[in-house]
Scaffold this active site. Structure first.
Site, PDB file in Angstrom:
ATOM      1  N   HIS A  71       1.068  -1.344   0.200  1.00 42.88           N
ATOM      2  CA  HIS A  71      -0.011   0.141   0.009  1.00 42.88           C
ATOM      3  C   HIS A  71       0.930   0.779  -0.258  1.00 42.88           C
ATOM      4  CE1 HIS A  71       0.599   1.051   4.379  1.00 42.88           C
ATOM      5  NE2 HIS A  71       0.859  -0.311   4.146  1.00 42.88           N
ATOM      6  N   ASP A  73      -0.306   4.407   0.728  1.00 41.90           N
ATOM      7  CA  ASP A  73      -0.993   5.154   1.591  1.00 41.90           C
ATOM      8  C   ASP A  73      -0.677   5.231   2.934  1.00 41.90           C
ATOM      9  OD1 ASP A  73      -2.488   2.459   2.093  1.00 41.90           O
ATOM     10  OD2 ASP A  73      -3.949   3.540   2.741  1.00 41.90           O
ATOM     11  N   ASP A 104       6.349   2.242   6.413  1.00 37.19           N
ATOM     12  CA  ASP A 104       5.188   1.300   6.561  1.00 37.19           C
ATOM     13  C   ASP A 104       4.233   2.388   5.565  1.00 37.19           C
ATOM     14  OD1 ASP A 104       3.156   0.366   7.117  1.00 37.19           O
ATOM     15  OD2 ASP A 104       2.277   0.711   8.896  1.00 37.19           O
ATOM     16  N   GLU A 138      -5.506   0.584   3.032  1.00 40.75           N
ATOM     17  CA  GLU A 138      -4.636  -0.398   3.389  1.00 40.75           C
ATOM     18  C   GLU A 138      -4.882   0.169   5.225  1.00 40.75           C
ATOM     19  OE1 GLU A 138      -2.445  -3.039   6.198  1.00 40.75           O
ATOM     20  OE2 GLU A 138      -2.292  -0.618   5.869  1.00 40.75           O
ATOM     21  N   GLU A 139      -4.110   1.881   5.478  1.00 41.36           N
ATOM     22  CA  GLU A 139      -4.667   2.321   6.250  1.00 41.36           C
ATOM     23  C   GLU A 139      -5.952   3.303   6.889  1.00 41.36           C
ATOM     24  OE1 GLU A 139      -2.146   1.673   8.317  1.00 41.36           O
ATOM     25  OE2 GLU A 139      -0.323   1.531   7.685  1.00 41.36           O
ATOM     26  N   GLU A 167       4.984  -5.647   3.941  1.00 37.83           N
ATOM     27  CA  GLU A 167       4.649  -4.731   5.103  1.00 37.83           C
ATOM     28  C   GLU A 167       6.231  -5.115   6.323  1.00 37.83           C
ATOM     29  OE1 GLU A 167       2.694  -2.991   6.453  1.00 37.83           O
ATOM     30  OE2 GLU A 167       1.116  -3.744   5.604  1.00 37.83           O
ATOM     31  N   HIS A 357       4.382   4.374  11.736  1.00 35.65           N
ATOM     32  CA  HIS A 357       3.485   5.105  12.939  1.00 35.65           C
ATOM     33  C   HIS A 357       3.768   5.734  14.098  1.00 35.65           C
ATOM     34  CE1 HIS A 357      -0.207   2.275  11.571  1.00 35.65           C
ATOM     35  NE2 HIS A 357       0.475   2.776  10.603  1.00 35.65           N
TER      36      HIS A 357
END
Length: 384
Positions: A71, A73, A104, A138-139, A167, A357
């Site tokens: 992903h 995003d 990520d 995805e997020e 990932e 994150h």
């Protein structure tokens, strides 16, 4: 291999906070298209959710087909003033590439794109095909991304043999861990309805709190299981209890609680729901307040990819580059692998995820180069 660093920087500079595409999918598509991949952008919609852009690309049409998935995003950067480096600048400082999505998972996307482009340039006539499935959801709600893109690809007749999802799987060092499965996730909600009244006249009311406490005690009184060879024991965690009663002399009318279960492959969603309902039924006493149980619709099933030849192939590619044989794990939360596993065997391997994150998220530049080499080695092994 310096291309992977430049691509990762360029991807980070795309402000693709879910659900904004931010130019990240367009950039990845340009690299793949220039290498000869057939690239398609697909947008999906659903009531009450934002539209989401996705990308599917394929080089070749034969079997087997190895798919890379990921992903572009990212989660919001939060308070930007707390970052030492602009979260969307892609700065390299002391061998680290900083930015939201560095580990990520724009770093992983850059590595898999670079590896695939290098591979098809060196072996344009290899027997088989390589696919890419990149989502921008995805997020977020994960409604208009991977799950729908897989359905779309199947309806077109796309056949996928195996998948590597990029990932961030490594806890400390690149080469520590491959994910070969994930635990499932089930969220339940208890609503206990009593009768409001004065605390001095309890016989005129029905307090929902004792009923709720007995219900929760019944849910956590004994373990759900002892785990398996590849999975930790399932765990039920109470995440919130709400009564919303500001008065000290009023028995409340209702009380609610929410719990989440991360479960292994000893359970299905149906069997686990039945176990929860049975525990609540056994805990009920005459005169209790009314208990209503509901489960959230967005849950995930547990799955395991058989640790056979494909897992061995990826493990050997990792070991050849890092000198470490990766542990085979099913730990952590959910990922889009839960959707992919219904279409083909999938493993997850990507950067070190220690800062995902977080403020000042980063990936080591050396790790980006090594990860690209690992993906390239996996391609060489996969296609002989």
């Amino acid at each position: 291999m310096t291309d992977v660093v430049s691509l990762a920087q360029a991807l980070i500079r795309c402000p693709s906070v879910t659900p904004a595409e931010g130019g990240a999918l367009a950039l990845a598509g340009e690299y793949l298209s220039a290498a000869g991949f057939a690239v398609e952008r697909v947008t999906f919609s659903a009531p009450g959710t934002p539209d989401v852009d996705n990308l599917y690309a394929r080089y070749g049409s034969g079997a087997p087909c190895l798919m890379f998935a990921g992903h572009t995003d990212v989660v919001p950067p939060g308070d930007v003033s707390r970052w030492r480096h602009d979260p969307f600048a892609g700065r390299i400082v002391d061998g680290r590439l900083y930015g939201r999505g560095a580990c990520d998972m724009k770093g992983g996307v850059a590595a898999m794109v670079t590896a695939a482009v290098d591979f098809v340039a060196a072996r344009p006539a290899f027997a088989g095909s390589i696919a890419f499935l990149l989502t921008g959801d995805e997020e977020g709600p994960a409604v208009n991304g991977t799950v729908k893109l897989l359905e779309w690809a199947k309806a077109r007749g796309e056949v996928l043999s195996h998948c590597i999802l990029g990932e961030p799987t490594n806890p400390d060092r690149l080469g520590d861990m491959i994910k070969i499965g994930r635990r499932g996730s089930l969220t339940g909600r208890l609503t206990v309805t009593g009768k409001q009244g004065h605390v001095g006249y309890p016989h005129l009311a029905r307090n929902p709190v004792p009923t709720l406490l007995r219900a929760l005690s019944a849910l956590i009184a004994s373990p759900l299981d002892g785990g398996t060879a590849h999975f930790d024991p399932s765990n039920l965690e109470v995440t919130t209890i709400d009564i919303g009663n500001p008065a000290t002399n009023v028995i409340p009318a209702a009380a609610t609680a929410v719990f989440n279960i991360r479960f292994n492959d000893l359970w299905t969603l149906d069997s686990l729901k039945a176990e929860i309902a049975d525990r609540l039924a056994r805990a009920r006493r005459e005169g209790d307040a009314e208990v209503a149980l509901a489960f959230d619709p967005s849950n995930a099933v547990a799955f395991l990819t058989d640790p056979g030849p494909f897992v061995t192939l990826v493990s050997e590619a990792v070991e050849a580059q890092t000198g470490r044989r990766p542990a085979l794990s099913t730990t952590g939360g959910t990922s889009d692998a839960r959707f992919i596993q219904a279409y083909c065997p999938v493993v997850e391997f990507g950067p070190v995820g220690g800062t995902m994150h977080q403020v000042d998220e980063f990936v080591a530049v050396d790790d980006l180069v090594a990860l690209t080499a690992i993906y390239r080695a996996a391609l060489e092994r996969y296609f002989g």
